[in-house]
Motif scaffolding. Structure first.
Motif, short mmCIF file in Angstrom:
data_model
loop_
_atom_site.label_atom_id
_atom_site.label_comp_id
_atom_site.label_asym_id
_atom_site.label_seq_id
_atom_site.Cartn_x
_atom_site.Cartn_y
_atom_site.Cartn_z
N GLN A 227 0.84 -1.19 0.00
CA GLN A 227 0.00 0.00 0.00
C GLN A 227 0.89 1.25 0.00
OE1 GLN A 227 -0.55 -2.12 2.90
NE2 GLN A 227 -2.22 -3.33 2.03
N TRP A 228 0.42 2.26 -0.73
CA TRP A 228 1.04 3.58 -0.69
C TRP A 228 -0.05 4.56 -0.27
CZ3 TRP A 228 6.18 4.10 -1.25
CH2 TRP A 228 6.89 3.11 -1.94
N ILE A 229 0.19 5.32 0.78
CA ILE A 229 -0.79 6.26 1.32
C ILE A 229 -0.14 7.64 1.44
CG2 ILE A 229 -2.31 6.81 3.25
CD1 ILE A 229 -2.48 3.82 3.86
N TRP A 230 -0.81 8.64 0.88
CA TRP A 230 -0.26 9.99 0.90
C TRP A 230 -0.16 10.51 2.32
CZ3 TRP A 230 2.33 13.14 -2.09
CH2 TRP A 230 2.38 14.50 -1.76
N ASP A 231 0.99 11.09 2.63
CA ASP A 231 1.24 11.66 3.94
C ASP A 231 1.81 13.06 3.73
OD1 ASP A 231 2.19 12.45 6.46
OD2 ASP A 231 2.72 10.43 7.04
N GLU A 236 9.29 17.13 1.54
CA GLU A 236 9.03 18.54 1.31
C GLU A 236 7.69 18.68 0.60
OE1 GLU A 236 12.27 20.37 -0.69
OE2 GLU A 236 13.78 19.68 0.76
N GLY A 237 6.62 18.81 1.40
CA GLY A 237 5.29 18.97 0.82
C GLY A 237 4.51 17.68 0.70
N GLY A 238 5.02 16.58 1.24
CA GLY A 238 4.28 15.33 1.23
C GLY A 238 4.89 14.26 0.36
N GLN A 239 4.72 13.01 0.78
CA GLN A 239 5.18 11.84 0.03
C GLN A 239 4.18 10.70 0.24
OE1 GLN A 239 9.12 11.60 2.01
NE2 GLN A 239 10.01 11.62 -0.05
N THR A 251 13.01 2.02 7.67
CA THR A 251 14.32 1.39 7.63
C THR A 251 14.74 1.03 9.05
OG1 THR A 251 15.47 3.50 7.81
CG2 THR A 251 14.95 2.72 5.59
N LEU A 252 15.85 0.32 9.18
CA LEU A 252 16.32 -0.11 10.49
C LEU A 252 16.62 1.08 11.40
CD1 LEU A 252 17.12 -2.53 12.27
CD2 LEU A 252 19.44 -2.35 11.32
N ASP A 253 17.06 2.18 10.83
CA ASP A 253 17.35 3.36 11.65
C ASP A 253 16.14 4.28 11.81
OD1 ASP A 253 17.22 4.45 9.13
OD2 ASP A 253 19.29 5.19 9.11
N GLY A 254 14.95 3.80 11.40
CA GLY A 254 13.72 4.52 11.69
C GLY A 254 13.24 5.49 10.62
N ALA A 255 13.92 5.57 9.48
CA ALA A 255 13.48 6.47 8.42
C ALA A 255 12.27 5.89 7.71
CB ALA A 255 14.60 6.70 7.41
N PRO A 256 11.18 6.65 7.56
CA PRO A 256 10.01 6.12 6.85
C PRO A 256 10.37 5.76 5.41
CG PRO A 256 9.49 8.18 7.97
CD PRO A 256 10.97 8.03 8.03
N MET A 257 9.84 4.64 4.93
CA MET A 257 10.02 4.28 3.53
C MET A 257 8.91 4.97 2.75
SD MET A 257 11.28 0.32 3.99
CE MET A 257 11.08 -0.10 2.27
N ALA A 258 9.31 5.81 1.81
CA ALA A 258 8.36 6.67 1.12
C ALA A 258 8.83 6.91 -0.31
CB ALA A 258 8.20 8.00 1.86
N ALA A 259 7.91 7.41 -1.13
CA ALA A 259 8.22 7.71 -2.53
C ALA A 259 7.58 9.03 -2.91
CB ALA A 259 7.72 6.60 -3.45
N ASP A 260 8.25 9.76 -3.79
CA ASP A 260 7.68 10.98 -4.35
C ASP A 260 6.87 10.66 -5.61
OD1 ASP A 260 9.05 13.35 -2.76
OD2 ASP A 260 10.56 11.81 -3.10
N THR A 261 7.31 9.64 -6.34
CA THR A 261 6.64 9.20 -7.56
C THR A 261 6.66 7.68 -7.59
OG1 THR A 261 7.52 11.16 -8.70
CG2 THR A 261 6.55 9.45 -10.08
N ILE A 262 5.59 7.09 -8.11
CA ILE A 262 5.49 5.63 -8.24
C ILE A 262 5.15 5.31 -9.69
CG2 ILE A 262 4.33 3.54 -7.45
CD1 ILE A 262 3.45 5.35 -4.97
#
Length: 343
Positions: A227-231, A236-239, A251-262
């Motif tokens: 699933q990809w859900i807009w946040d 910068e302005g949402g992903q 990720t293991l260090d806590g960074a959200p896995m996100a994308a600007d474009t799919i």
């Protein structure tokens, strides 16, 4: 004598993998194309120039890394630093990632896993170094036949990887962009900036309901859905925030896995009678494609004419599909029927 010394300096500067050119990773606006008369009253469309911010890459070359996505391998490391992540079914209903690193360095990448032939075909089309831990027999044979810039932990590059004792094999092999650049340099592979899709700032397409998207790789018991859900709070302005079976991914260090474009491309796949059961994916060919960006759905198509040719994703007007500046995920599914939108 001065001419000889100058020639030697030039030859040395062109050999191997040298320092990064500050302009090598810059996203430049394409030059405006003049209208060309095709026939009476008909003209080719004009591509307007798009202002694109310059980016100085952290790496002197693009590098591809195979990354595990089996449950014991999660959470992974380094995926948030990749410019592009390709996700394709691998075996037993589980996908695998191939991450392209160029603009950002990553101190830890992994767990690194084995090669599959369709990822090798993608790597050849990009002509970039390809890091992995062994692979299926057909993939390893293809690496040799296609003369891939190979960085294989098992056969030729063990010193550029390490084992994490807190993880069980085969989910314990890690590397970094520093080590992989060292491998590229020592193996004297030529450096190459990746040919990334063009960047735009405005997009026209069908509205994406609720900013939500779901891809079903395996349904039923033991299913696997992405699933990809807009946040609007990310980046910068949402992903688009990534979830697996309704669980947010980091990720293991806590960074959200996100994308600007799919990007989503439909390439036929099927299980093969192997032990363990692996998949075949027709990544050489053509088919339908979608772009999800700026909460728009843009229809298009893809083609890859051979292993040596690049993967090309185009919009409905047959222009290269554009993307937002930032991270791009390319999801390869069996059919666009696997894709659903909204709640």
């Amino acid at each position: 004598m001065k001419l000889l010394i100058a020639s030697l300096i030039l030859m040395l500067s062109l050999s191997g993998c040298g320092a990064a050119d500050p302009d090598a990773g810059a996203e430049q606006a394409p030059a405006e194309q003049a209208e060309t008369v095709i026939g009476k009253g008909h003209r080719e469309p004009v591509i307007p120039p798009r202002p694109m911010p310059a980016i100085v890459p952290d790496l002197p070359t693009g590098i591809l890394v195979m990354i595990d996505n089996y449950d014991p391998a999660r959470p992974q490391s380094g995926l948030d630093k990749a410019d592009v992540v390709y996700e394709i079914i691998a075996e037993g209903g589980i996908t695998r990632y191939m991450a392209l690193f160029y603009t950002q360095a990553a101190a830890v990448i992994g767990p690194v896993r084995s090669a599959r032939y369709y990822f090798v075909q993608l790597a050849k089309g990009m002509d970039l170094p390809y890091a992995h831990v062994g692979g299926a027999e057909d993939a390893l044979a293809m690496i040799g036949n296609l003369r891939i810039k190979d960085i294989n932990e098992i056969s030729n590059a063990q010193k550029y990887f390490w084992q994490d004792p807190s993880r069980r094999r085969p989910h314990s092999t890690y590397t970094s962009t520093d080590k992989l650049v060292e491998a590229v340099t020592n193996k004297q592979y030529a450096c190459k900036a990746p040919d990334l899709p063009p960047v735009a700032t405005e997009f026209a397409g069908q509205a994406l309901p609720d900013g939500q998207l779901e891809l079903t790789y395996v349904s039923g018991r033991g299913g696997y859905q992405v699933q990809w859900i807009w946040d609007g709070e990310l980046g910068e302005g949402g992903q688009y925030r990534r979830y697996i079976n309704n669980k947010a991914q980091s990720t293991l260090d806590g960074a959200p896995m996100a994308a600007d474009t799919i990007y989503i491309i439909a390439a036929q796949s099927k299980a093969r009678n192997t032990d363990p059961v692996t998949s075949s994916v027709d990544i050489v060919g053509s088919g339908d494609a979608l772009c999800i960006v700026d909460n728009k759905i843009i229809k298009g198509s893809w083609k890859k004419e051979s292993a040596e040719r690049p993967l090309i994703i185009s919009d409905a007007s047959n222009w290269p599909m554009t993307r937002k500046q930032g991270q791009l995920w390319i999801q390869v599914v069996d059919s666009l029927e696997a894709v659903s939108f909204g709640k």
